[in-house]
Design a protein around this motif. Sequence first.
Motif, mmCIF file in Angstrom:
data_model
loop_
_atom_site.group_PDB
_atom_site.id
_atom_site.type_symbol
_atom_site.label_atom_id
_atom_site.label_comp_id
_atom_site.label_asym_id
_atom_site.label_seq_id
_atom_site.Cartn_x
_atom_site.Cartn_y
_atom_site.Cartn_z
ATOM 1 N N ASN A 6 -0.586 27.672 4.364
ATOM 2 C CA ASN A 6 -1.172 26.577 5.141
ATOM 3 C C ASN A 6 -2.252 27.042 6.110
ATOM 4 O OD1 ASN A 6 -1.112 23.923 6.843
ATOM 5 N ND2 ASN A 6 -0.559 25.547 8.278
ATOM 6 N N SER A 19 -5.094 22.967 0.552
ATOM 7 C CA SER A 19 -6.533 22.973 0.313
ATOM 8 C C SER A 19 -7.207 21.988 1.257
ATOM 9 C CB SER A 19 -6.784 22.628 -1.167
ATOM 10 O OG SER A 19 -8.170 22.563 -1.427
ATOM 11 N N ARG A 39 1.511 25.241 14.882
ATOM 12 C CA ARG A 39 0.918 23.976 15.345
ATOM 13 C C ARG A 39 0.410 23.165 14.145
ATOM 14 N NH1 ARG A 39 -4.965 25.858 17.846
ATOM 15 N NH2 ARG A 39 -6.133 25.333 15.966
ATOM 16 N N ILE A 65 -0.566 20.888 11.066
ATOM 17 C CA ILE A 65 0.068 20.569 9.785
ATOM 18 C C ILE A 65 1.188 21.569 9.480
ATOM 19 C CG2 ILE A 65 -0.348 20.494 7.284
ATOM 20 C CD1 ILE A 65 -3.190 19.386 7.964
ATOM 21 N N THR A 83 -7.263 15.059 9.204
ATOM 22 C CA THR A 83 -5.931 14.875 9.778
ATOM 23 C C THR A 83 -6.011 15.157 11.271
ATOM 24 O OG1 THR A 83 -5.066 15.706 7.682
ATOM 25 C CG2 THR A 83 -3.512 15.578 9.504
ATOM 26 N N ASP A 106 -1.842 38.567 11.768
ATOM 27 C CA ASP A 106 -3.216 38.059 11.798
ATOM 28 C C ASP A 106 -3.796 38.112 10.389
ATOM 29 O OD1 ASP A 106 -5.829 37.410 12.189
ATOM 30 O OD2 ASP A 106 -6.164 38.809 13.854
ATOM 31 N N LEU A 107 -4.057 36.955 9.821
ATOM 32 C CA LEU A 107 -4.537 36.912 8.431
ATOM 33 C C LEU A 107 -5.988 37.362 8.300
ATOM 34 C CD1 LEU A 107 -2.893 33.663 7.002
ATOM 35 C CD2 LEU A 107 -1.896 35.888 7.496
ATOM 36 N N GLY A 113 -5.366 28.259 8.087
ATOM 37 C CA GLY A 113 -6.778 28.218 7.711
ATOM 38 C C GLY A 113 -7.641 27.945 8.916
ATOM 39 N N PRO A 133 -5.317 17.779 1.956
ATOM 40 C CA PRO A 133 -5.344 16.811 3.058
ATOM 41 C C PRO A 133 -6.773 16.307 3.266
ATOM 42 C CG PRO A 133 -4.441 18.946 3.745
ATOM 43 C CD PRO A 133 -5.116 19.147 2.437
ATOM 44 N N GLY A 134 -6.883 15.058 3.739
ATOM 45 C CA GLY A 134 -8.180 14.596 4.252
ATOM 46 C C GLY A 134 -8.192 14.882 5.745
ATOM 47 N N LYS A 177 -11.712 26.671 0.016
ATOM 48 C CA LYS A 177 -10.642 25.807 -0.481
ATOM 49 C C LYS A 177 -10.770 25.620 -1.997
ATOM 50 C CE LYS A 177 -8.575 25.093 3.455
ATOM 51 N NZ LYS A 177 -7.236 25.655 3.704
ATOM 52 N N GLY A 227 0.746 29.811 9.384
ATOM 53 C CA GLY A 227 0.075 28.974 10.384
ATOM 54 C C GLY A 227 0.947 27.828 10.852
ATOM 55 N N ASN A 282 -9.567 19.345 14.481
ATOM 56 C CA ASN A 282 -10.592 18.301 14.605
ATOM 57 C C ASN A 282 -10.724 17.770 16.025
ATOM 58 O OD1 ASN A 282 -11.058 18.264 11.774
ATOM 59 N ND2 ASN A 282 -9.127 17.180 11.544
ATOM 60 N N ARG A 312 -0.154 33.384 14.396
ATOM 61 C CA ARG A 312 -1.074 34.489 14.656
ATOM 62 C C ARG A 312 -0.779 35.128 15.995
ATOM 63 N NH1 ARG A 312 -6.675 35.088 16.677
ATOM 64 N NH2 ARG A 312 -6.627 32.890 17.233
ATOM 65 N N TYR A 333 -16.548 26.543 4.117
ATOM 66 C CA TYR A 333 -15.133 26.157 4.147
ATOM 67 C C TYR A 333 -14.735 25.555 2.799
ATOM 68 C CZ TYR A 333 -11.075 23.251 5.514
ATOM 69 O OH TYR A 333 -9.843 22.646 5.594
ATOM 70 N N THR A 343 -5.373 16.872 14.017
ATOM 71 C CA THR A 343 -4.818 18.135 14.530
ATOM 72 C C THR A 343 -5.862 18.784 15.443
ATOM 73 O OG1 THR A 343 -5.749 19.554 12.813
ATOM 74 C CG2 THR A 343 -3.608 18.532 12.327
HETATM 75 P P1 NAD Z 1 -4.865 23.979 13.015
HETATM 76 O O1 NAD Z 1 -6.111 24.632 13.494
HETATM 77 O O2 NAD Z 1 -4.088 23.156 13.970
HETATM 78 O O3 NAD Z 1 -3.873 25.040 12.368
HETATM 79 C C1 NAD Z 1 -4.336 26.132 11.641
HETATM 80 C C2 NAD Z 1 -3.275 27.201 11.658
HETATM 81 O O4 NAD Z 1 -3.796 28.357 11.000
HETATM 82 C C3 NAD Z 1 -2.872 27.596 13.069
HETATM 83 O O5 NAD Z 1 -1.470 27.700 13.157
HETATM 84 C C4 NAD Z 1 -3.510 28.949 13.225
HETATM 85 O O6 NAD Z 1 -2.801 29.824 14.084
HETATM 86 C C5 NAD Z 1 -3.496 29.489 11.793
HETATM 87 N N1 NAD Z 1 -4.493 30.538 11.694
HETATM 88 C C6 NAD Z 1 -5.830 30.431 11.880
HETATM 89 N N2 NAD Z 1 -6.377 31.649 11.817
HETATM 90 C C7 NAD Z 1 -5.376 32.534 11.583
HETATM 91 C C8 NAD Z 1 -5.331 33.941 11.456
HETATM 92 N N3 NAD Z 1 -6.421 34.697 11.568
HETATM 93 N N4 NAD Z 1 -4.144 34.509 11.238
HETATM 94 C C9 NAD Z 1 -3.030 33.770 11.154
HETATM 95 N N5 NAD Z 1 -3.005 32.437 11.275
HETATM 96 C C10 NAD Z 1 -4.188 31.821 11.507
HETATM 97 O O7 NAD Z 1 -5.332 23.107 11.788
HETATM 98 P P2 NAD Z 1 -4.525 22.186 10.760
HETATM 99 O O8 NAD Z 1 -5.275 20.939 10.673
HETATM 100 O O9 NAD Z 1 -3.085 22.158 11.058
HETATM 101 O O10 NAD Z 1 -4.804 23.002 9.405
HETATM 102 C C11 NAD Z 1 -3.781 23.440 8.524
HETATM 103 C C12 NAD Z 1 -4.376 23.601 7.138
HETATM 104 O O11 NAD Z 1 -4.800 22.315 6.675
HETATM 105 C C13 NAD Z 1 -5.615 24.495 7.100
HETATM 106 O O12 NAD Z 1 -5.588 25.289 5.941
HETATM 107 C C14 NAD Z 1 -6.755 23.507 7.011
HETATM 108 O O13 NAD Z 1 -7.883 24.063 6.389
HETATM 109 C C15 NAD Z 1 -6.119 22.408 6.191
HETATM 110 N N6 NAD Z 1 -6.790 21.110 6.319
HETATM 111 C C16 NAD Z 1 -6.830 20.486 7.537
HETATM 112 C C17 NAD Z 1 -7.483 19.260 7.637
HETATM 113 C C18 NAD Z 1 -7.587 18.516 8.930
HETATM 114 O O14 NAD Z 1 -8.347 17.531 8.996
HETATM 115 N N7 NAD Z 1 -6.859 18.891 9.973
HETATM 116 C C19 NAD Z 1 -8.087 18.696 6.511
HETATM 117 C C20 NAD Z 1 -8.014 19.369 5.293
HETATM 118 C C21 NAD Z 1 -7.355 20.576 5.213
#
Ligand code: NAD
Length: 266
Positions: A108, A157, A28, A30, A204, A76-77, A110, A201-202, A175, A25, A209, A50, A171, A206
Motif C-alpha cells: 500500500n 495502484s 495512516r 488508506i 481519496t 524505509d522503502l 506510496g 483507488p480514485g 502505478k 504504509g 491530498n 516508515r 506517479y 487522506t
Molecule cells: P498517505 O500519504 O496518507 O499514506 C502513504 C503511506 O505510505 C504512509 O503511511 C507513508 O508512511 C508510506 N510511505 C511513504 N513513503 C514511504 C517510505 N519511503 N517508506 C515507507 N513507507 C512510506 O496516502 P494514502 O492516500 O493513504 O496512500 C496509500 C496508497 O494509496 C498509496 O500507494 C497511494 O499511491 C495510493 N492512492 C491514493 C490515492 C488518494 O487519493 N489518496 C489515490 C490513488 C492511489
Amino acid sequence: MSDTDLRDIEALNARTSDGIAVVTGASRGIGAAIAGRLGADGYTVAVHYRQDSTAATDVVEKITAAGGTAFSFAADLAEPDTGTAFWASYDAAAGALRDVPVRVLVNNAGIVVNGVIEETAAEDFIRQQQINTTAPFLIIKAALPRLADGGRVVNVSSGATRVPIPGIIGYTMTKGALEALTLPLAQHLGPRGITVNAVRPGTTDTDMNADWLRGNSEAMATIVAQRALGRVGGPADIADVVALLASHDARWITGQIIDATGGERL
Ligand code: NAD
C-alpha cells in the motif's frame, strides 16, 4: 501441489482468517484503514511504517482495543535494499510469529510527486519509482518463501492509470508498473493457490491530498462531479475492497485490477 492439496488449503482458509496480514504504509490513510479492517476480520496485522512510530502504535492499539492482534515494524522503502531490510525489521518485531507464514501481503505504501513533466526533478522521479514500484517488487520477492500457500497479494495502484492526469505522469508510471506486475505474478504464484490482484483507488480523502483537497470546496465539487457515486472516497472504501480480495470469497479472482474509484469519469 496437487488439486487436492489446493482444495485443502482453500477449505482451511474458508474456516479461518487467523493468519498474518502485512500492510505497508499502515500508520495512516488508506493503509491504516486496511490494517484496521483486516484486524477486525481476524488477521494478526503487521503494521509497517516508515518513521511515525506513534501513529503506528495508535493503529496497533486500535486493533487490539477492538479485540484483534497487531504489531508494528519500521522500514524505509526508499532504501535500495528494501526487500531484505523490510523483512529483517519484520522478523525482529514479529518475535515468535516470525516463522508463521504470511497469509496476506498488501503493498500500500506510496508517494506522489506532483508536477508536470517539465518540472519533475530526476531525483524525485527516481525516489518515487523506488518507493512505489521497486520496493513492492523486492518485498514480494523476499516474501515468497514465507507467503502461505493459498495466500493473497494485493497491490494498491491508482485510478490515474485509467484517467490521465498530466500533473502526475511519473506517479502514473509507477502505478502502471505495479499493475503490470499483477498479471504475470498471478500466473507465477497460481500453482501455490496464491492470488495476486491490484486495487485502483480514485481520489481519496487522506493526507496525500490534504494540501489541495481538504477545505477546498471548489476542488471537492470537481472531484464529486466526476464520480458516478457522487462523493469523494474515504480510506474505508478502499480498505473494504482490499479485504474482499483478501477473503476466502475472492479465492477465484486473480490477476485482476479492480477499479475502486466510485465510478470516476465513467
Ligand atoms: P498517505 O500519504 O496518507 O499514506 C502513504 C503511506 O505510505 C504512509 O503511511 C507513508 O508512511 C508510506 N510511505 C511513504 N513513503 C514511504 C517510505 N519511503 N517508506 C515507507 N513507507 C512510506 O496516502 P494514502 O492516500 O493513504 O496512500 C496509500 C496508497 O494509496 C498509496 O500507494 C497511494 O499511491 C495510493 N492512492 C491514493 C490515492 C488518494 O487519493 N489518496 C489515490 C490513488 C492511489
